[in-house]
Design an enzyme around this catalytic site. Structure first.
Site, PDB file in Angstrom:
ATOM      1  N   TYR A  55      40.575  44.992  49.806  1.00  0.00           N
ATOM      2  CA  TYR A  55      39.782  43.935  50.445  1.00  0.00           C
ATOM      3  C   TYR A  55      40.605  43.020  51.357  1.00  0.00           C
ATOM      4  CZ  TYR A  55      35.350  45.118  48.329  1.00  0.00           C
ATOM      5  OH  TYR A  55      34.181  45.767  48.007  1.00  0.00           O
TER       6      TYR A  55
ATOM      7  N   GLU B  23      31.638  45.361  41.688  1.00  0.00           N
ATOM      8  CA  GLU B  23      32.223  46.695  41.556  1.00  0.00           C
ATOM      9  C   GLU B  23      33.052  46.833  40.280  1.00  0.00           C
ATOM     10  OE1 GLU B  23      34.170  47.083  45.348  1.00  0.00           O
ATOM     11  OE2 GLU B  23      32.231  46.878  46.372  1.00  0.00           O
TER      12      GLU B  23
END
Length: 395
Positions: free
Chosen positions: A95, A137
């Site tokens: 990310y 997630e």
């Protein structure tokens, strides 16, 4: 939580994102892959070359900006993307890479208009949005690993059988190499296949719908052979021509938000075009095995009889259920296409409706369903690949 000042700045960029979003995401992917080519082992190259991933990300960024003061409004889209991420084994460490190159792309495309205040606000907003994805997630990975028969990322499967279903569709029966039983899944969900093709620099990942009701012994996917000269053709041609019984592929745990509500007793209408039949087969098969009394209609459109898969199986399932119907149209054989009149005659009144097929097919079908007075809450649909915006009218 974001400050009101940050929210105001993000909101002010909405018109710019509407105008330049696709350019920003195109630059973003280009720069990120140049700096981190290893990520090409994860992303779908076909979607990249067709611009579909860029469009999907631009739409998500725009929606996040427009709803930055109420991110709950975009949560369904976030969950859908998180399912894709889980099926590809996206990790929290990736990310920051995405954030760095997304901000860089905003700077590059907007130039001096991307003031330090705007970049700073978007940096804060990205951290919040990324943390939402990472949290969702993480929970998904935990659930996948802890479910009965589950695992976390990818697992080796062998091709136990390979069955030609039509001139263009072949089914692959996949069994886990370790011999463990398989987890259940929701009819309509998909798995990711990860395959190394000789001569290809990067691993290929593709999502394929599971095409029958859950069993503990094997997964079945049914793959259309695409034109090998197209971006989508590389994986499908390799599966059809080069992969044989006994070969090994890597497989993810089933995922996806497009699936049959198995708890409901509402009537169901399944509408598919072409290879969009695959998730519908899982749904229809599941109804026949678990709730055969549930009213169901299966409506399908194919070019020709030679292109259609599962016709004999569908007729068999239909005969086994007392309140079901099955109707198919072959466009190249003079039957025409699924249109408003056909839908009016075959959609079960008050039913939950599921639609899957090429984008143009879904646009036409969903517009006609709206025109028949069916509310959007009753209509569920699935795209091939990343979700795209569809121009749909409600009158």
């Amino acid at each position: 939580m974001l400050s009101q000042g940050t929210i105001d700045i993000i909101k002010s960029t909405v018109p710019v994102l509407e105008q330049h979003g696709k350019t920003i995401t195109t630059v973003f992917y280009k720069n990120m892959f140049e700096a981190h080519p290893e990520l090409l082992n994860i992303f779908n190259h076909a979607n990249q070359s067709q611009g579909r991933q860029q469009n999907a990300l631009a739409g998500l960024v725009y929606a996040a900006a427009a709803n930055i003061d109420n991110l709950g409004a975009v949560l369904p889209a976030v969950v859908q993307v998180a399912h894709k991420h889980k099926s590809l084994n996206i990790t929290p460490e990736q990310y920051p890479i995405v954030g760095y190159h997304l901000l860089g792309a905003i700077k590059e495309v907007l130039g001096s208009a991307a003031t330090p205040e705007i970049i700073g606000a978007w940096g804060e907003a990205y951290e919040v949005i990324a943390s939402v994805f990472i949290g969702i997630e993480k929970e998904m990975y935990t659930q996948a690993e802890e479910m009965d028969g589950g695992w976390k990322t990818f697992k080796d499967f062998k091709i136990a059988d390979k069955v030609v279903e039509s001139d263009v569709i072949t089914s692959f029966y996949l069994k886990p190499v370790d011999g463990q039983k398989l987890p259940s899944y929701k009819p309509g969900q998909y798995i990711t296949l990860r395959v190394t093709i000789p001569g290809e620099e990067y691993v290929l990942n593709r999502q394929y719908s599971l095409s029958q009701a859950p069993t503990e012994e094997f997964f079945r996917i049914s793959v259309k052979r695409e034109d090998e000269t197209t971006p989508n053709g590389k994986m499908s041609v390799n599966l059809h021509r080069e992969m044989h019984v006994g070969d090994i592929v890597e497989v993810s745990v089933p995922a996806g938000v497009f699936h049959l509500d198995t708890e409901s007793t509402n009537p169901v209408t399944l509408i598919s075009g072409g290879v969009g039949i695959t998730p519908m087969m899982s749904m229809f098969d599941s109804i026949a095995k678990n709730k055969p009394e549930r009213p169901a209609a299966f409506l399908h459109s194919a070019r020709t009889r030679k292109h259609q898969a599962f016709d004999a199986k569908l007729r068999e399932l239909n005969e086994s259920m007392p309140a079901s119907t099955y109707a198919v149209l072959y466009s190249d054989e003079g039957d025409g296409f699924i249109n408003r009149e056909f839908l009016a005659a075959h959609v079960i009144e008050g039913s939950d409706i599921y639609v899957c097929g090429p984008t143009i097919f879904m646009q036409s079908v969903i517009k006609d369903l709206y025109a028949l007075g069916i509310s959007k809450e009753k209509i569920n649909f699935e795209f091939f690949g990343p979700a795209e915006e569809m121009e749909l009218v409600t009158v």
